[in-house]
Structures are given as C-alpha cells and as structure tokens.
Design a protein around this motif. Structure first.
Motif, PDB file in Angstrom:
ATOM      1  N   ARG A 128     -29.834 -36.730  -8.420  1.00 52.02           N
ATOM      2  CA  ARG A 128     -30.027 -36.565  -7.131  1.00 52.02           C
ATOM      3  C   ARG A 128     -29.277 -35.211  -6.673  1.00 52.02           C
ATOM      4  N   LYS A 143     -27.754 -32.218   4.209  1.00 47.94           N
ATOM      5  CA  LYS A 143     -26.221 -33.043   4.288  1.00 47.94           C
ATOM      6  C   LYS A 143     -25.875 -33.905   3.396  1.00 47.94           C
ATOM      7  N   PHE A 144     -24.898 -34.274   3.395  1.00 44.59           N
ATOM      8  CA  PHE A 144     -24.171 -35.281   2.637  1.00 44.59           C
ATOM      9  C   PHE A 144     -23.046 -35.782   3.224  1.00 44.59           C
ATOM     10  N   ASP A 145     -23.099 -37.125   3.798  1.00 47.04           N
ATOM     11  CA  ASP A 145     -22.103 -37.805   4.523  1.00 47.04           C
ATOM     12  C   ASP A 145     -21.695 -38.925   4.163  1.00 47.04           C
ATOM     13  N   GLU A 204     -22.598 -41.982   5.032  1.00 46.52           N
ATOM     14  CA  GLU A 204     -23.784 -42.728   4.875  1.00 46.52           C
ATOM     15  C   GLU A 204     -24.750 -42.365   3.974  1.00 46.52           C
ATOM     16  N   ASP A 205     -24.913 -41.164   3.691  1.00 47.32           N
ATOM     17  CA  ASP A 205     -25.538 -40.809   2.320  1.00 47.32           C
ATOM     18  C   ASP A 205     -24.783 -41.277   1.318  1.00 47.32           C
ATOM     19  N   TYR A 206     -23.653 -41.023   1.022  1.00 52.73           N
ATOM     20  CA  TYR A 206     -22.858 -41.702  -0.107  1.00 52.73           C
ATOM     21  C   TYR A 206     -23.150 -43.178  -0.425  1.00 52.73           C
ATOM     22  N   LEU A 238     -25.847 -44.808   0.527  1.00 52.35           N
ATOM     23  CA  LEU A 238     -27.100 -44.957  -0.116  1.00 52.35           C
ATOM     24  C   LEU A 238     -27.303 -44.519  -1.339  1.00 52.35           C
ATOM     25  N   TYR A 239     -26.643 -43.670  -1.899  1.00 50.50           N
ATOM     26  CA  TYR A 239     -26.521 -43.308  -3.233  1.00 50.50           C
ATOM     27  C   TYR A 239     -25.992 -44.475  -4.057  1.00 50.50           C
ATOM     28  N   ASP A 255     -28.979 -47.080  -4.100  1.00 51.45           N
ATOM     29  CA  ASP A 255     -29.882 -46.722  -5.080  1.00 51.45           C
ATOM     30  C   ASP A 255     -29.442 -47.061  -6.578  1.00 51.45           C
ATOM     31  N   VAL A 279     -25.246 -47.881   8.604  1.00 50.29           N
ATOM     32  CA  VAL A 279     -26.109 -46.657   7.927  1.00 50.29           C
ATOM     33  C   VAL A 279     -27.262 -46.654   8.330  1.00 50.29           C
ATOM     34  N   ALA A 280     -27.749 -45.379   8.733  1.00 56.57           N
ATOM     35  CA  ALA A 280     -29.060 -45.163   9.185  1.00 56.57           C
ATOM     36  C   ALA A 280     -29.428 -46.025  10.460  1.00 56.57           C
TER      37      ALA A 280
END
Length: 421
Positions: free
Chosen positions: A87, A151-153, A155-157, A159-160, A163, A328-329
């Motif tokens: 990613r 971006k990477f905040d 919430e993205d962390y 979701l990583y 996954d 999240v999202a």
C-alpha cells in the motif's frame, strides 16, 4: 512553520553536523597527529566518529538483519522478508523461514507509527520467529510518499489494519505495541460489526494509550496543555525539495527525536560522552551496545500531518476510543461488538510513556466479551521499551503471550483473503 524552508533548514543542520563529524574524524586521524604527545587529537577523531554516525543514522532506514533462525531440527534456516500486501503508506510483510514446516501460531505484529520504523520491533520479531509465523506492518516514511497518493489519518490506518487482518485470515493472532493499540482494538471492533468471520483469534495490546486519562504521563500532560492550533503551528512542516514527498505536510521525525531525547537528556548526554571516551581509548566496536541501541533509536521517520494531528485530537484529547465513540468512514465502531476475540493487555509498572491503567482500560470497553476471554498482566519494574523488546519481554511477557495464544487458538478455517497487490 508550514514551510518547506523550515524543513530544509532542519535537514541542512543535520547534514552540516554529519559533515562536521566526518571532517573532525578525518582531521584527527591523520598519521602525523599520532606524533603529538597529547590525547587531544584522539578525542577529536572520536568525537567526529560518534557525531558523524549519530547524524547519519537520522535519515537511514535500518535493515532487519534477521538472516537465520534455528528450528527444531537444530539447523539454521534462512529467513527472507517478503511483501504480502503493498500500500502507499505501509506494507504487510512476512518473515518467511525457508525449509521449516509452517508453525501453527501465526502472529501479526502491529508496529507503531510514532516516529520510528517497524525495525524498532526487530528483537520482538526475532524472539517470536522460532515458535511462530510472523507478519508485521511496515509503515513508510511520509517524506518519501508523493502528495498524489493522498492523505493518511487514523481512520486510514485503521482500515489498513482491517485489510491486513482480512488478508491473513481468522486464525491470526494480533499483537499491537504501544501507539497502535487503540487502533488495533478499533480495527477488530470494525471487523466484528462488518466481517465477523475475519476477526482474529486473539488480540494482545502492549503498553498502548486506550484511555490516556487513566494515568498521567508527560505525553498526556503535553496533549492536554496544548491546543490543536498551537500544535499545528509548532509541529507541522512541509517536506523539502530533497525527497519524493516534497510539499507534503508532515510531523518531522527529527522533531519527534528531539522530543524523545529531551525527556531523558541527561542520560543521553552521558551515554554519548562515555561512547566518545570509549572510541578514543579503542574500546568501542561497530556493533557494541551503544551503537546497537542508537542506530535504531536515532533512525526516525516523518508522519503525515493528518495522522499525527488526528491521533492527538481523537485518541488523547477527545478520547474517542476510551469513550467508545470512534467512527471510521462515517460509521461508528462499537467495541462492545467484540464477542469472540480473546483480549489480553500488558503494561509495565515503570512505563513513563503509557502508564499502568491506560492499556487495561480496554477490558472495560469489551462489554460483549466473556470475562473468560479477558486477561491482563502488569510487569513489575518494567519500562516502556522493556515490555516488548527488553529482558522483561524475553523472560516473562513473551511466554505469557504465547500461552494466551495457545489457550485461545481457533482451528484454522477457510476465510476470504485479499488479493496481493
């Protein structure tokens, strides 16, 4: 502070100090200097050697240096590091032990994104490899990620992590160390609500700030004193022209390192002074205790501004995880939805980063989990580093974690895997 100039000035100062160290080493090492009946030039060369190495390490990504592992057959087996999921902001990697039958224990180490590389957990990985299949999150340095990647905040962390867990399947055992503990808990809760079949078998949270208000530290005091506007002004900079992430807003690793060093400035000053004397006397080695520690400690990485700021605001200030009010999202994550994942917390009695009480707070949030699936451990005399990489981890905590994993392991069952990118 949101200017490339400030970032480049900081990098220029680092580069200048590295050059000064190299120059002093070269100057003090001329053969003619050996004829001077005074140790001055030996000290100059020693200062230069230590200084050059110190400032060079600040922009280097350490190697894993885990080449072999001894298996039950008594032979050394070659270890390779392989990317399973790639990613933009981080990869899922595996330490594949060649020629050894697969281990029943499959462990995902969630490394911190708090200024250091995932190699900070090198000794943790090495201690688990003889008994487990080990996977780890390998986060990227934000300065090397082009702005076009977005971006990477937090919430993205999260979701990583979701996954990565889906890719590995439900027989995985997650161990989150320090900063990612609340987000690993949130990711597990997200799976409990959205994809319960993909939940991990166990979740071990080590020294993480689930509820920062449960016990005060210098970290929590700083977070409560400063406003988000002040923090953004003093901590956030734009990556300079030297790196691929030019223009990206980041919290620079060099600022984080300065913060780390200031917390124990006297101890660090003494350590470097003693190392200079050892080098001058010819008693130091390339991989001695000092260099092994500081080669890793000084190697820092930038965090995206949105990740750093959202962590401070949502984990420490508004305590969204501690209040079970994290989203999240746009969808609320209910920690109480976790009903089938055994959870263990580990804390160090002398932890000055995430003090006792902050991590064990996770168990009170798990309202849907039977008490039989909850466990906790407080390690006497252990500091923050010791509970995941020091003597306390090796001698006491690691065996307890493996026992917890074995006691709550699920039989391996088929589960959807994400396609490797």
């Amino acid at each position: 502070m949101k200017y490339m100039a400030t970032y480049d000035v900081m990098e220029s100062l680092r580069n200048t100090n590295q050059w000064l160290g190299a120059s002093a080493l070269a100057f003090g090492s001329y053969p003619a200097m050996g004829m001077v009946p005074n140790p001055f030039f030996q000290l100059v060369a020693a200062w230069g050697e230590v200084t050059e190495r110190t400032f060079a390490r600040m922009v280097a990504k350490p190697d894993w240096n885990i080449n072999t592992v001894v298996a039950e057959d008594g032979r050394d087996h070659v270890v390779s590091v392989e990317k399973l999921v790639e990613r933009p902001f981080g990869d899922l990697i595996q330490f594949r032990v060649h020629g050894r039958p697969p281990k029943a224990r499959r462990v995902l180490l969630v490394a911190p994104m708090s200024g250091h590389y995932a190699t900070l957990l090198r000794s943790t990985v090495a201690s688990l490899l003889p008994d487990c299949e080990v996977f780890i999150t390998d986060w990227h340095n934000a300065r090397d990620i082009p702005v076009s990647c977005g971006k990477f905040d937090i919430e993205d962390y999260t979701l990583y992590l979701v996954d990565f867990m889906k890719h590995l399947g439900s027989d995985i055992h997650v161990i989150a160390v320090c900063q990612p503990a609340p987000l690993a808990l949130a990711a597990t809760a997200h799976l409990a609500g959205e994809s319960p079949e993909a939940q991990p078998s166990t979740l071990t949270l080590i020294g993480g700030p689930i509820d920062p208000d449960a016990a005060a530290t210098d970290v929590t005091d700083f977070g409560s004193r400063i406003t988000m506007g002040q923090l953004e002004q003093i901590a956030i900079q734009r990556v300079g022209f030297k790196y691929a992430g030019v223009g990206r807003l980041v919290y620079p690793g060099l600022l984080q390192l300065a913060s780390f060093m200031s917390m124990n400035s006297e101890r660090h000053s003494r350590a470097f002074s003693e190392q200079i004397l050892r080098v001058a006397k010819g008693e130091a080695g390339d991989h001695d205790k000092h260099n092994r520690f500081y080669d890793e400690y000084l190697a820092v990485m930038d965090m995206t501004a949105e990740f750093y700021l959202s962590t401070v605001e949502r984990v420490f200030k508004t305590r969204e995880i501690a209040r079970n009010d994290f989203s999240v999202a746009g969808r609320k994550v209910d920690i109480g939805a976790i009903t089938d994942v055994a959870v263990k917390t580990v804390e160090g009695a002398n932890d000055d980063i995430s003090a006792p009480g902050q991590c064990i707070a996770a168990l009170d949030l798990l309202t849907g989990l039977p008490e039989a699936k909850k466990a906790s451990h407080l390690e006497p005399g252990a500091g923050h580093y010791g509970i995941f990489a020091g003597k306390s981890w090796r001698n006491n905590i690691r065996p307890l974690v493996l026992e917890f994993i074995d006691a709550n392991a699920r039989s391996r069952r088929a589960s959807p895997r994400l396609k490797t990118v």
